[in-house]
Design a protein around this motif. Sequence first.
Motif, mmCIF file in Angstrom:
data_model
loop_
_atom_site.group_PDB
_atom_site.id
_atom_site.type_symbol
_atom_site.label_atom_id
_atom_site.label_comp_id
_atom_site.label_asym_id
_atom_site.label_seq_id
_atom_site.Cartn_x
_atom_site.Cartn_y
_atom_site.Cartn_z
ATOM 1 N N GLN A 193 0.834 -1.229 0.000
ATOM 2 C CA GLN A 193 0.000 0.000 0.000
ATOM 3 C C GLN A 193 0.858 1.263 0.000
ATOM 4 O O GLN A 193 0.444 2.297 0.539
ATOM 5 N N ILE A 194 2.064 1.174 -0.556
ATOM 6 C CA ILE A 194 2.897 2.372 -0.680
ATOM 7 C C ILE A 194 2.663 2.932 -2.077
ATOM 8 O O ILE A 194 3.107 2.358 -3.073
ATOM 9 N N ASP A 195 1.927 4.056 -2.155
ATOM 10 C CA ASP A 195 1.476 4.488 -3.488
ATOM 11 C C ASP A 195 2.528 5.277 -4.266
ATOM 12 O O ASP A 195 2.461 5.361 -5.477
ATOM 13 N N ASN A 196 3.504 5.856 -3.591
ATOM 14 C CA ASN A 196 4.562 6.554 -4.341
ATOM 15 C C ASN A 196 5.802 5.673 -4.451
ATOM 16 O O ASN A 196 6.934 6.131 -4.334
ATOM 17 N N ALA A 197 5.528 4.385 -4.700
ATOM 18 C CA ALA A 197 6.583 3.371 -4.683
ATOM 19 C C ALA A 197 7.729 3.673 -5.649
ATOM 20 O O ALA A 197 8.898 3.601 -5.264
ATOM 21 N N ALA A 198 7.398 4.027 -6.887
ATOM 22 C CA ALA A 198 8.452 4.198 -7.895
ATOM 23 C C ALA A 198 9.394 5.342 -7.508
ATOM 24 O O ALA A 198 10.608 5.227 -7.656
ATOM 25 N N ALA A 199 8.809 6.426 -7.000
ATOM 26 C CA ALA A 199 9.634 7.577 -6.623
ATOM 27 C C ALA A 199 10.545 7.218 -5.450
ATOM 28 O O ALA A 199 11.739 7.538 -5.448
ATOM 29 N N LEU A 200 9.995 6.551 -4.450
ATOM 30 C CA LEU A 200 10.801 6.180 -3.278
ATOM 31 C C LEU A 200 11.925 5.227 -3.668
ATOM 32 O O LEU A 200 13.044 5.335 -3.178
ATOM 33 N N LEU A 201 11.603 4.311 -4.557
ATOM 34 C CA LEU A 201 12.615 3.349 -5.007
ATOM 35 C C LEU A 201 13.742 4.075 -5.736
ATOM 36 O O LEU A 201 14.923 3.786 -5.553
ATOM 37 N N ILE A 210 14.980 0.047 1.880
ATOM 38 C CA ILE A 210 15.293 1.434 2.229
ATOM 39 C C ILE A 210 14.135 2.333 1.798
ATOM 40 O O ILE A 210 13.724 3.237 2.525
ATOM 41 N N ALA A 211 13.580 2.044 0.623
ATOM 42 C CA ALA A 211 12.419 2.809 0.137
ATOM 43 C C ALA A 211 11.273 2.723 1.152
ATOM 44 O O ALA A 211 10.648 3.723 1.497
ATOM 45 N N LYS A 212 11.046 1.520 1.655
ATOM 46 C CA LYS A 212 9.961 1.312 2.623
ATOM 47 C C LYS A 212 10.257 2.079 3.920
ATOM 48 O O LYS A 212 9.382 2.746 4.475
ATOM 49 N N ALA A 213 11.502 2.012 4.364
ATOM 50 C CA ALA A 213 11.871 2.654 5.632
ATOM 51 C C ALA A 213 11.861 4.175 5.529
ATOM 52 O O ALA A 213 11.714 4.866 6.532
ATOM 53 N N MET A 214 12.020 4.684 4.314
ATOM 54 C CA MET A 214 12.056 6.143 4.133
ATOM 55 C C MET A 214 10.792 6.825 4.627
ATOM 56 O O MET A 214 10.805 7.975 5.035
ATOM 57 N N LEU A 215 9.687 6.097 4.562
ATOM 58 C CA LEU A 215 8.413 6.676 4.980
ATOM 59 C C LEU A 215 8.312 6.763 6.497
ATOM 60 O O LEU A 215 7.460 7.448 7.036
ATOM 61 N N GLU A 216 9.184 6.009 7.181
ATOM 62 C CA GLU A 216 9.022 5.888 8.635
ATOM 63 C C GLU A 216 9.874 6.871 9.453
ATOM 64 O O GLU A 216 9.463 7.318 10.496
ATOM 65 N N GLY A 217 11.058 7.229 8.987
ATOM 66 C CA GLY A 217 11.929 8.094 9.801
ATOM 67 C C GLY A 217 12.086 9.488 9.219
ATOM 68 O O GLY A 217 11.192 9.997 8.560
ATOM 69 N N ASP A 218 13.265 10.089 9.475
ATOM 70 C CA ASP A 218 13.557 11.439 8.974
ATOM 71 C C ASP A 218 14.245 11.411 7.617
ATOM 72 O O ASP A 218 14.689 12.444 7.124
ATOM 73 N N ASP A 219 14.386 10.214 7.039
ATOM 74 C CA ASP A 219 15.240 10.079 5.861
ATOM 75 C C ASP A 219 14.838 10.988 4.703
ATOM 76 O O ASP A 219 15.695 11.585 4.055
ATOM 77 N N LEU A 220 13.542 11.080 4.453
ATOM 78 C CA LEU A 220 13.099 11.904 3.318
ATOM 79 C C LEU A 220 13.498 13.354 3.514
ATOM 80 O O LEU A 220 14.000 14.010 2.612
ATOM 81 N N GLU A 221 13.277 13.827 4.739
ATOM 82 C CA GLU A 221 13.621 15.210 5.068
ATOM 83 C C GLU A 221 15.129 15.433 4.933
ATOM 84 O O GLU A 221 15.581 16.417 4.345
ATOM 85 N N HIS A 222 15.910 14.474 5.463
ATOM 86 C CA HIS A 222 17.365 14.577 5.370
ATOM 87 C C HIS A 222 17.836 14.543 3.917
ATOM 88 O O HIS A 222 18.729 15.292 3.523
ATOM 89 N N LEU A 223 17.227 13.666 3.143
ATOM 90 C CA LEU A 223 17.624 13.551 1.739
ATOM 91 C C LEU A 223 17.314 14.852 0.999
ATOM 92 O O LEU A 223 18.098 15.303 0.164
ATOM 93 N N GLN A 224 16.170 15.441 1.346
ATOM 94 C CA GLN A 224 15.809 16.724 0.742
ATOM 95 C C GLN A 224 16.891 17.762 1.030
ATOM 96 O O GLN A 224 17.372 18.452 0.128
ATOM 97 N N THR A 225 17.291 17.861 2.305
ATOM 98 C CA THR A 225 18.349 18.806 2.695
ATOM 99 C C THR A 225 19.627 18.540 1.906
ATOM 100 O O THR A 225 20.257 19.448 1.376
#
Length: 352
Positions: A193-201, A210-225
């Motif tokens: 049920q991860i709908d933005n799967a391709a982008a996260l991958l 790692i794609a799955k875990a990105m939704l759970e922690g600060d990783d997306l925010e850190h990656l953005q920075t």
Amino acid sequence: MSLLFNMSESPSVHIPYPWQQDSWQKLQLQVVKNKIPHALLLAGQKGIGKWHFAEALADYLLCLSPKAELACGQCRGCQLLLANSHPDKQIFIPEGVGKLLKIEQVRQLSTFVGKTAQQGGRKIVILGPVEQLNINAANALLKNLEEPAGDTVLILVSHVASAVMATIRSRCQMVPLLTPDKTIATTWLKELQIDNAAALLHLSGGAPLIAKAMLEGDDLEHLQTFITTLLSLSQRPPAASHIAVAKDWLGIGLSQIIAWWLQIIHGMLVYSFNDSNGSLKNKDNINTTTNSITSEMDRLLASGYRFNRQWLLKFSDKLILLRQQQLQGANPNMPLLIDELLLDWQVIVGRS
Ligand SMILES: [Zn+2]
């Protein structure tokens, strides 16, 4: 694809991920023929399920009546495994993030290997990441590999096989686990049920866990920075000062910075060779947050063609060396190190 690899068949024991089917079948055949070696080294990119594969193999080797290609989930062996209390299985991992595997742990391993199996079958050890053994622990492990106990299978796991001592590597059967095909990995993520799967991958360098875990922690925010600042430093004149960036990056952690930077350099090199087909562009349905990061990531990768490849490769070598030092417990002064790396980066982008 075999039904065996669908999640529903036997939910209790570990079932290899869909992209691991080929590697699984090869090993499973070795087990059936009683030709499983005393030591295996599962090697591959972080986040593709090597540990899960090791657990599946341990389950299969300790199951008393495997069904077809998997542990049965019902026998006494499987019940002990499911209760996490099988006396003939032991796991060795570092005792905390950024810690090394210590010699005391390898001594415990030796004692375990020296005992008789309590359930009358094999004994299984899972140990990893092998590159995080300190030097004394690595030498002690080597002794176990040199004098194998007949009924024990050592399953070693490594994210960076090149950083594992050659003498350890040469005493193991190498089991390369590949980064999954994009379609298979995206389908797997969508089933969760991860709908933005391709982008996260895409952002995870193709590693589905790692794609799955990105939704759970600060990783997306850190990656953005991380991406935004690299982009702003790549502009002429740079839109950020590296001193300000160094402060922003302190919360990310060195191993993550190195991993992302290597991923980006690799992506830049691939991009500069395949620029015409636009293969890295991501056009899937994605939500706004990941959309903005993926488009920035693509812009960054696409800018790579302007930079000297030799300099990119040289910087990549430096990052790999830093990663090895870090795996061996080096504890550098982070602000100074980040500052140094950013200066290197500015030299690279400035020399384009
Ligand atoms: Zn069983």
